[in-house]
Scaffold this active site. Structure first.
Site, PDB file in Angstrom:
ATOM      1  N   HIS A 193       0.865  -1.185   0.000  1.00  0.00           N
ATOM      2  CA  HIS A 193       0.000   0.000   0.000  1.00  0.00           C
ATOM      3  C   HIS A 193       0.898   1.230   0.000  1.00  0.00           C
ATOM      4  CE1 HIS A 193      -3.784  -1.906   2.083  1.00  0.00           C
ATOM      5  NE2 HIS A 193      -4.066  -1.654   0.814  1.00  0.00           N
ATOM      6  N   CYS A 289      -2.399   2.880   8.980  1.00  0.00           N
ATOM      7  CA  CYS A 289      -3.390   1.872   8.571  1.00  0.00           C
ATOM      8  C   CYS A 289      -4.606   1.887   9.489  1.00  0.00           C
ATOM      9  CB  CYS A 289      -2.785   0.474   8.616  1.00  0.00           C
ATOM     10  SG  CYS A 289      -1.474   0.198   7.444  1.00  0.00           S
TER      11      CYS A 289
HETATM   12  N1  ARG Z   1      -3.834  -7.189   6.523  1.00  0.00           N
HETATM   13  C1  ARG Z   1      -4.223  -5.986   5.857  1.00  0.00           C
HETATM   14  C2  ARG Z   1      -4.117  -6.173   4.353  1.00  0.00           C
HETATM   15  O1  ARG Z   1      -3.200  -6.827   3.905  1.00  0.00           O
HETATM   16  C3  ARG Z   1      -3.387  -4.849   6.314  1.00  0.00           C
HETATM   17  C4  ARG Z   1      -3.836  -3.512   5.779  1.00  0.00           C
HETATM   18  C5  ARG Z   1      -2.966  -2.386   6.228  1.00  0.00           C
HETATM   19  N2  ARG Z   1      -3.514  -1.129   5.903  1.00  0.00           N
HETATM   20  C6  ARG Z   1      -2.872  -0.123   5.303  1.00  0.00           C
HETATM   21  N3  ARG Z   1      -3.488   1.019   5.175  1.00  0.00           N
HETATM   22  N4  ARG Z   1      -1.684  -0.266   4.774  1.00  0.00           N
HETATM   23  O2  ARG Z   1      -4.935  -5.708   3.606  1.00  0.00           O
END
Ligand code: ARG
Length: 304
Positions: A193, A289
Site C-alpha cells: 500500500h 493503517c
Molecule cells: N492485513 C491488511 C491487508 O493486507 C493490512 C492492511 C494495512 N492497511 C494499510 N493502510 N496499509 O490488507
C-alpha cells in the site's frame, strides 16, 4: 503605513533545544475514524507480513490501539469509532475503508475476497455521518483500498498502484472526487500500500517522507521532481513500517521502532510521537493503517 505587531512571546518562554525547527510547524485539529481490533486476528495471508504461525495477542492489540486513540485525543484530535464486524479481522485497518475529501466519501472496493465486505461496512458508516459533514458517494466500482493507497498532499491525491488499488481505481477517484491524481507504482510486496512507503508530513510546504526503493524508477523520478526536499527513509525504518505515519502538521504519530526516522523528523521541526503497535504489525499495518482521516465539508483542504 506598516503596522508593527508587538511580539507576544514572553522572554521567559523556554526553548526546546532538541527541536530547533519545531516553532514553524503548526498542528491543525483533525477528525479521524478508527475501528477497534475486537475481532483482529491473522486468519489468512494477503501480504508478506502476515504469518498464520504467529499468534496475535488480542488483549495487547486492544491496549495498543487504545493508546493510539488516546495519543490522538491528547493532541487535540477527534476520534470517531466505527463498530467492528465479526469475521472481518482486518477491519481495524480503517485507512482502507475509503477516502474522504471535502466531505465526500468514496468507500473502498477491496482486492481480496476476505476483505470485500469491509467496503459496505464503511460505506454504511459514511452514509450515516451527515451530521459530521460527510456525504457518501457509495462504494468504488474499481479496485480501490482507500487511504491505504490514496494520500492527500495539498491539492493532489498521491495514488499507489501495483498490488491493490488499480489504475482504473485512480481514474475513478479523480473523476468522482474531482481531485488531481498522481499515480505512483509500488514494486516491493512488503510495501503493498502507498501508506507503507510514503508519508505526507506537511502538505503546505510539500514535506513528505518515502522509501525510494519501494517505487518503480519512473515513479521515483516523479517523486524526486515533485518533492526535492523529501525525507528519504532508510530500509530499516521502512521495515518496521515507520512510514505508516499520521501527521497533523507538527506531531507525527508513528511506530516507536523507527528511531532513525524520529531523528530525521526532529531535524525538520516535527515532533515524533512514538506508538507501540507491535500486534497490529502482525497483520501488516501500523499507525496510518489504523486511521482514516475525515475531511468534512468546509475543512481546510491541503492539510496533510
Ligand atoms: N492485513 C491488511 C491487508 O493486507 C493490512 C492492511 C494495512 N492497511 C494499510 N493502510 N496499509 O490488507
Amino acid at each position: 503605513m506598516t503596522a508593527i505587531t508587538p511580539t507576544t512571546v514572553p522572554s521567559t518562554e523556554p526553548t526546546i533545544a532538541t527541536e530547533p525547527g519545531a516553532a514553524h510547524r503548526t498542528a491543525t485539529p483533525r477528525h479521524f475514524l478508527m475501528c477497534p481490533p475486537t475481532y483482529f486476528d491473522v486468519l489468512y495471508e494477503i501480504n508478506p507480513w502476515m504469518d498464520l504461525a504467529v499468534p496475535v495477542e488480542p488483549g495487547r492489540a486492544m491496549a495498543q490501539w487504545e493508546a493510539l486513540r488516546t495519543a490522538y485525543e491528547d493532541h487535540g484530535h477527534t476520534v470517531h469509532v466505527i463498530d467492528p464486524v465479526p469475521g472481518l479481522p482486518d477491519m481495524v485497518y480503517a485507512a482502507n475503508g475509503g477516502v474522504v475529501v471535502g466531505g465526500r466519501a468514496l468507500a473502498a472496493r477491496f482486492t481480496h475476497d476476505e476483505r470485500r465486505p469491509e467496503g459496505a461496512a464503511y460505506e454504511a458508516w459514511f452514509a450515516a455521518a451527515g451530521d459530521l459533514g460527510v456525504t457518501s458517494l457509495g462504494q468504488a466500482a474499481e479496485l480501490d483500498e482507500g487511504e491505504g493507497d490514496l494520500l492527500l498532499a495539498g491539492d493532489v491525491l498521491l495514488a499507489g498502484t501495483g498490488f491493490r488499488t488499480s489504475r482504473a481505481g485512480h481514474a475513478e477517484v479523480a473523476e468522482r472526487l474531482g481531485v488531481e491524481v498522481v499515480t505512483l507504482e509500488l514494486v516491493d510486496p512488503r510495501y503493498y500500500h502507498l501508506d507503507t512507503a510514503l508519508s505526507v508530513l506537511d502538505a503546505a510546504d510539500g514535506t513528505v517522507a518515502y522509501l525510494p526503493e519501494a517505487f518503480s524508477p519512473a515513479s521515483r523520478a516523479v517523486l524526486r521532481e515533485r518533492y526535492p526536499d523529501a525525507i528519504l527513509a532508510t530500509p530499516a525504518d521502512a521495515a518496521v513500517l515507520g512510514l505508516n505515519a499520521v501527521s497533523d502538521g507538527r506531531h507525527v504519530f508513528l511506530t516507536d521502532r523507527a528511531t532513525g526516522l524520529h531523528d530525521r523528523l526532529r531535524e525538520r521541526g516535527f515532533e515524533p510521537v512514538g506508538i507501540d503497535l507491535s500486534e497490529l504489525l502482525k497483520g501488516g499495518g501500523s499507525v496510518k493503517c489504523c486511521t482514516l482521516e475525515l475531511r468534512p465539508a468546509g475543512a481546510v483542504e491541503g492539510s496533510a
